[in-house]
Design a protein around this motif. Sequence first.
Motif, PDB file in Angstrom:
ATOM      1  N   ALA A 402       0.829  -1.215   0.000  1.00 47.61           N
ATOM      2  CA  ALA A 402       0.000   0.000   0.000  1.00 47.61           C
ATOM      3  C   ALA A 402       0.860   1.260   0.000  1.00 47.61           C
ATOM      4  N   THR A 403       1.918   1.256   0.801  1.00 50.76           N
ATOM      5  CA  THR A 403       2.817   2.416   0.855  1.00 50.76           C
ATOM      6  C   THR A 403       3.470   2.645  -0.500  1.00 50.76           C
ATOM      7  N   SER A 404       3.935   1.564  -1.125  1.00 48.83           N
ATOM      8  CA  SER A 404       4.586   1.657  -2.436  1.00 48.83           C
ATOM      9  C   SER A 404       3.626   2.229  -3.483  1.00 48.83           C
ATOM     10  N   ALA A 405       2.405   1.730  -3.491  1.00 47.15           N
ATOM     11  CA  ALA A 405       1.425   2.214  -4.485  1.00 47.15           C
ATOM     12  C   ALA A 405       1.156   3.704  -4.283  1.00 47.15           C
ATOM     13  N   HIS A 406       1.035   4.116  -3.025  1.00 50.90           N
ATOM     14  CA  HIS A 406       0.791   5.535  -2.737  1.00 50.90           C
ATOM     15  C   HIS A 406       1.963   6.396  -3.215  1.00 50.90           C
ATOM     16  N   MET A 407       3.198   6.004  -2.845  1.00 57.86           N
ATOM     17  CA  MET A 407       4.368   6.814  -3.187  1.00 57.86           C
ATOM     18  C   MET A 407       4.556   6.906  -4.695  1.00 57.86           C
ATOM     19  N   GLN A 408       4.369   5.780  -5.390  1.00 56.94           N
ATOM     20  CA  GLN A 408       4.596   5.787  -6.837  1.00 56.94           C
ATOM     21  C   GLN A 408       3.532   6.598  -7.580  1.00 56.94           C
ATOM     22  N   SER A 409       2.361   6.750  -6.959  1.00 54.62           N
ATOM     23  CA  SER A 409       1.307   7.531  -7.610  1.00 54.62           C
ATOM     24  C   SER A 409       1.535   9.038  -7.480  1.00 54.62           C
ATOM     25  N   GLN A 410       2.457   9.440  -6.593  1.00 53.04           N
ATOM     26  CA  GLN A 410       2.612  10.859  -6.274  1.00 53.04           C
ATOM     27  C   GLN A 410       3.590  11.615  -7.182  1.00 53.04           C
ATOM     28  N   ASN A 411       4.594  10.911  -7.732  1.00 49.56           N
ATOM     29  CA  ASN A 411       5.597  11.533  -8.617  1.00 49.56           C
ATOM     30  C   ASN A 411       6.236  12.762  -7.957  1.00 49.56           C
ATOM     31  N   GLY A 412       7.021  12.484  -6.909  1.00 53.67           N
ATOM     32  CA  GLY A 412       7.603  13.543  -6.094  1.00 53.67           C
ATOM     33  C   GLY A 412       8.491  14.509  -6.840  1.00 53.67           C
ATOM     34  N   GLN A 413       9.247  14.034  -7.844  1.00 53.34           N
ATOM     35  CA  GLN A 413      10.136  14.935  -8.593  1.00 53.34           C
ATOM     36  C   GLN A 413       9.329  15.989  -9.333  1.00 53.34           C
ATOM     37  N   GLU A 414       8.279  15.554 -10.036  1.00 55.51           N
ATOM     38  CA  GLU A 414       7.450  16.504 -10.786  1.00 55.51           C
ATOM     39  C   GLU A 414       6.722  17.459  -9.842  1.00 55.51           C
ATOM     40  N   LYS A 415       6.255  16.922  -8.714  1.00 51.93           N
ATOM     41  CA  LYS A 415       5.557  17.759  -7.729  1.00 51.93           C
ATOM     42  C   LYS A 415       6.476  18.867  -7.236  1.00 51.93           C
ATOM     43  N   ALA A 416       7.736  18.499  -6.897  1.00 48.10           N
ATOM     44  CA  ALA A 416       8.698  19.493  -6.414  1.00 48.10           C
ATOM     45  C   ALA A 416       8.970  20.546  -7.481  1.00 48.10           C
ATOM     46  N   ALA A 417       9.179  20.088  -8.727  1.00 47.70           N
ATOM     47  CA  ALA A 417       9.484  21.022  -9.815  1.00 47.70           C
ATOM     48  C   ALA A 417       8.339  22.007 -10.022  1.00 47.70           C
ATOM     49  N   LYS A 418       7.104  21.510  -9.990  1.00 44.97           N
ATOM     50  CA  LYS A 418       5.942  22.390 -10.183  1.00 44.97           C
ATOM     51  C   LYS A 418       5.854  23.433  -9.066  1.00 44.97           C
ATOM     52  N   LEU A 419       6.118  23.008  -7.822  1.00 43.00           N
ATOM     53  CA  LEU A 419       6.081  23.949  -6.694  1.00 43.00           C
ATOM     54  C   LEU A 419       7.146  25.040  -6.854  1.00 43.00           C
ATOM     55  N   LEU A 420       8.333  24.655  -7.315  1.00 38.62           N
ATOM     56  CA  LEU A 420       9.411  25.632  -7.512  1.00 38.62           C
ATOM     57  C   LEU A 420       9.060  26.609  -8.634  1.00 38.62           C
ATOM     58  N   VAL A 421       8.518  26.085  -9.736  1.00 35.90           N
ATOM     59  CA  VAL A 421       8.169  26.954 -10.862  1.00 35.90           C
ATOM     60  C   VAL A 421       7.033  27.908 -10.469  1.00 35.90           C
ATOM     61  N   GLU A 422       6.046  27.410  -9.743  1.00 35.41           N
ATOM     62  CA  GLU A 422       4.968  28.282  -9.263  1.00 35.41           C
ATOM     63  C   GLU A 422       5.508  29.414  -8.407  1.00 35.41           C
ATOM     64  N   LEU A 423       6.478  29.084  -7.551  1.00 32.57           N
ATOM     65  CA  LEU A 423       7.080  30.089  -6.679  1.00 32.57           C
ATOM     66  C   LEU A 423       7.798  31.157  -7.502  1.00 32.57           C
ATOM     67  N   ALA A 424       8.529  30.728  -8.520  1.00 33.42           N
ATOM     68  CA  ALA A 424       9.250  31.680  -9.383  1.00 33.42           C
ATOM     69  C   ALA A 424       8.281  32.592 -10.134  1.00 33.42           C
ATOM     70  N   GLU A 425       7.198  31.987 -10.652  1.00 34.04           N
ATOM     71  CA  GLU A 425       6.245  32.779 -11.439  1.00 34.04           C
ATOM     72  C   GLU A 425       5.470  33.766 -10.557  1.00 34.04           C
ATOM     73  N   LYS A 426       5.168  33.319  -9.332  1.00 32.31           N
ATOM     74  CA  LYS A 426       4.449  34.200  -8.400  1.00 32.31           C
ATOM     75  C   LYS A 426       5.291  35.403  -8.006  1.00 32.31           C
ATOM     76  N   ASN A 427       6.616  35.180  -7.995  1.00 35.43           N
ATOM     77  CA  ASN A 427       7.529  36.243  -7.562  1.00 35.43           C
ATOM     78  C   ASN A 427       8.000  37.124  -8.712  1.00 35.43           C
ATOM     79  N   ALA A 428       7.635  36.754  -9.948  1.00 29.99           N
ATOM     80  CA  ALA A 428       8.130  37.467 -11.127  1.00 29.99           C
ATOM     81  C   ALA A 428       7.643  38.906 -11.153  1.00 29.99           C
TER      82      ALA A 428
END
Length: 428
Positions: A402-428
């Motif tokens: 169950a833990t594995s299925a949850h973690m693999q569904s989250q795609n942490g790398q893409e999530k982190a990248a999106k959060l960083l890009v949102e932060l940059a765009e908000k601050n532009a």
Amino acid sequence: MEQKTFAFFPEAAFGPALNSVGIAQAVERMGHKAVFLSDPGFVEVYEGYGFEAHPVNLSEPMPPEQMAKFWEDFINGHIPNFRKAPIDQIDNYVKECWEAIVDSAKWAQKDLPGILAKIKPDVISVDNVILFPAIKQHGVPWVRIISCSENEIEDDSIPPHLSGMSENDTEGHAAFRARFNEVIKPIHDDFNAFLGTCNEDAYPVGQFFEASPFMNLLLYPEQAKYTRSKPLDPAQFQYLEGCVRQDEPYEVPTFQKNNDGPLLYVSFGSLGAGDTDLLKRLITLIGQSRYRALVNVGDYKEEYSDIPDNVIIDGWFPQPSVIPQVDVVIHHGGNNSFTECLYFGKPAIIMSYVWDGHDNAMRVQETGHGFRSDRYEWSDEELVEKIEACLNDEAMAAKLKATSAHMQSQNGQEKAAKLLVELAEKNA
């Protein structure tokens, strides 16, 4: 879309470094530029992945190979202290680490302002346990990445960082905090004096860093999180659910003995590989068992002879490609190993020796994903019993699935990248 520049500054260890590489790769897939601020010894690591990397001296300048030898000697010199309980490591290993970490912040302050002015990042991500004033003061959003145990972000109701204590041992928590603050106070006073020279406010005793007001990214998965008295605000804290990097493929070789037996993977990380007596003991035990094993011996391959036919040793394995293929992992509690086992649903036996390995060992057992084991005080029968439980415990297998299925569904790398890009765009 205007291209933004994202600077990453991980500490000089493969866990944080490779996690940041994974996030940086996702940032570039979104059409932006990622650059690294790097300990001189790690510049080639980032360049090997195709990134621009700028050296930042974190100590007296020395050749990279000399720096690598320094940390290897540092760890190997502390092997006797690895037998001690975490609270008894405070006045030796932990104290000496904090002395070196404070020195690294002072050295970094010489280089960082000029490098940041040159690369003009839109967002800076730092994965470390100490404040670098130049990053906070550069005038762009900065993000703190917590790639070690999530209790780096303190809460009175959870075990203190580095303690390896149970969530319910509140007496132990208080004793550990008191001892840590007592031993660390002179080092902390010195750091506060440095902060004063940088026009930064002093931190309370025991604290060397703060949460970013912009965003903090924690690698811990949902199923291993602590129960906090003050839940972390998702607007400021996001969990990356492991954020496991991709690595080169690995084909398990044919073993001359037990080729159909359960497959173990044994690794204490690049620095922990210096504990050759312990690894030899494990190899001997496995040699007499029904298992087969891949064993990471780091830079010490020449110290091994008469390897059993059901054991294959090597100086390095592409771990994210190996772990999915094995049945049980025996490791040191490093956060990459900890999260990769959970991500791929593999039970772990953790023999921790320092730092947050102690916390991860307790966490894997308390959450039902494996076992903690004393590093040295175990019998062959006790270890075999734990391995067999990892292979046959149905409740543990269901939890890991169950833990594995949850973690693999989250795609942490893409999530982190999106959060960083949102932060940059908000601050532009």
